[in-house]
Write a protein that holds these residues in place. Structure first.
Motif, mmCIF file in Angstrom:
data_model
loop_
_atom_site.group_PDB
_atom_site.id
_atom_site.type_symbol
_atom_site.label_atom_id
_atom_site.label_comp_id
_atom_site.label_asym_id
_atom_site.label_seq_id
_atom_site.Cartn_x
_atom_site.Cartn_y
_atom_site.Cartn_z
ATOM 1 N N GLY A 2 36.013 56.486 42.712
ATOM 2 C CA GLY A 2 35.115 55.752 43.593
ATOM 3 C C GLY A 2 35.592 54.333 43.835
ATOM 4 O O GLY A 2 36.687 53.946 43.421
ATOM 5 N N PRO A 5 34.613 48.390 41.263
ATOM 6 C CA PRO A 5 33.491 47.443 41.190
ATOM 7 C C PRO A 5 33.988 46.001 41.196
ATOM 8 O O PRO A 5 35.118 45.710 40.774
ATOM 9 N N THR A 159 23.692 53.947 35.409
ATOM 10 C CA THR A 159 24.430 53.965 36.679
ATOM 11 C C THR A 159 25.298 52.718 36.762
ATOM 12 O O THR A 159 25.205 51.811 35.933
ATOM 13 N N GLY A 160 26.095 52.669 37.816
ATOM 14 C CA GLY A 160 26.902 51.481 38.055
ATOM 15 C C GLY A 160 26.071 50.278 38.417
ATOM 16 O O GLY A 160 26.523 49.135 38.276
ATOM 17 N N GLU A 161 24.839 50.504 38.853
ATOM 18 C CA GLU A 161 23.958 49.405 39.241
ATOM 19 C C GLU A 161 23.239 48.794 38.041
ATOM 20 O O GLU A 161 22.978 47.583 38.021
ATOM 21 N N SER A 201 30.845 60.283 39.571
ATOM 22 C CA SER A 201 31.284 59.127 40.359
ATOM 23 C C SER A 201 30.678 57.821 39.863
ATOM 24 O O SER A 201 31.265 56.744 40.060
ATOM 25 N N GLU A 202 29.513 57.883 39.210
ATOM 26 C CA GLU A 202 28.915 56.657 38.670
ATOM 27 C C GLU A 202 29.798 56.062 37.575
ATOM 28 O O GLU A 202 29.774 54.862 37.333
ATOM 29 N N ASP A 204 32.920 55.675 37.664
ATOM 30 C CA ASP A 204 33.887 54.776 38.297
ATOM 31 C C ASP A 204 33.241 53.460 38.699
ATOM 32 O O ASP A 204 33.932 52.452 38.857
ATOM 33 N N ARG A 205 31.930 53.477 38.884
ATOM 34 C CA ARG A 205 31.219 52.293 39.357
ATOM 35 C C ARG A 205 30.742 51.396 38.220
ATOM 36 O O ARG A 205 30.346 50.266 38.457
ATOM 37 N N ARG A 207 31.113 48.856 35.413
ATOM 38 C CA ARG A 207 32.115 47.867 35.044
ATOM 39 C C ARG A 207 32.353 47.916 33.534
ATOM 40 O O ARG A 207 31.417 48.013 32.745
#
Length: 250
Positions: A2, A5, A159-161, A201-202, A204-205, A207
């Protein structure tokens, strides 16, 4: 794979800082480097400074966070601070599972996971710390330790968020010792692989920061290692000059 970040440089002030230290916060927040948008910046201050620091940085790119939270929303937990209290004080992040909490206060993966869930419920970004001791590294168990800590410390809702991972080899924190570039690359590559296996995919997001005696003299080399998405900085984050010197690697 993905999207890569945006890097994050995070400072952990630990049990340091008085009201006069807000001048350092203001200086960091006013830097043109932060305004460039090339990276995100975060300072995790003691609870006594949390609201004041958040107020003086409210119109700047600098984010303010806390260094720990309880896993309950409220209750008879004298001296503790909940994730909701951090959010109410305008903090955006919280460090969870730092090695000092794991070793000195015997916090295990299950508690770190519970605290991470609490942080997410309050809308905070959790900076979840993992890392091996010197004994674990010398016995060749580094990757096994990282695997178990990731599996036990991260909830399914990560998640990445809402989640950042900080890899901090315990033996390198505050000692002046730094893992070799090859060791850092191997650990971060392994962490990325584990995250992608579980979160697709998360993974990859999310950090992945490196922490462990990061300073201006080694930041440029460390921060350009593949899968190193920033740093969690200890003592070198206490002054604007030193923190911004690390940021200048970007």
């Amino acid at each position: 794979m993905g999207p890569v970040p945006k890097p994050l440089i995070a400072g952990n002030w630990k049990m340091n800082g008085m009201r006069g230290s807000l001048a350092q916060i203001k200086e960091i927040a006013a830097s043109n480097m932060l305004a460039s948008g090339k990276f995100d910046a975060l300072i995790c201050v003691p609870a006594t400074l949390l609201h004041s620091a958040a107020l003086v940085t409210s119109d700047t790119p600098l984010k303010i966070g806390a260094q720990d939270c309880h896993d309950r929303e409220n209750g008879a937990y004298t001296g503790d601070i909940s994730a909701g209290m951090i959010a109410d004080s305008l903090g955006s992040h919280v460090i969870i599972g730092h090695s000092e909490r794991r070793t000195r206060y015997r916090e295990d993966d299950a508690l770190v996971r519970s605290k991470t869930i609490a942080a997410h419920k309050s809308g905070l970004i959790a900076v979840v710390c993992i890392g091996e001791t010197e004994e674990e590294r010398s016995s060749g168990r580094t990757l096994d330790v990282l695997r178990y800590q990731l599996a036990g410390s991260l909830p399914d809702g990560a998640t990445g968020e809402n989640t950042v991972i900080a890899y901090e080899p315990v033996w390198a924190i505050g000692t002046g010792r730094t893992a070799s570039i090859a060791d850092i690359a191997e650990a971060h590559r392994f962490i990325r692989s584990e995250l992608c296996k579980r979160f697709n995919s998360e993974g990859d997001r999310m950090r992945i920061l490196y922490g462990g005696s990061v300073k201006a003299s080694n930041a440029d080399e460390i921060l350009h290692v593949e899968n190193v998405d920033g740093a969690l900085v200890g003592g070198a984050s206490l002054t604007a000059r030193d923190f911004l010197s690390i940021c200048s690697a970007y």
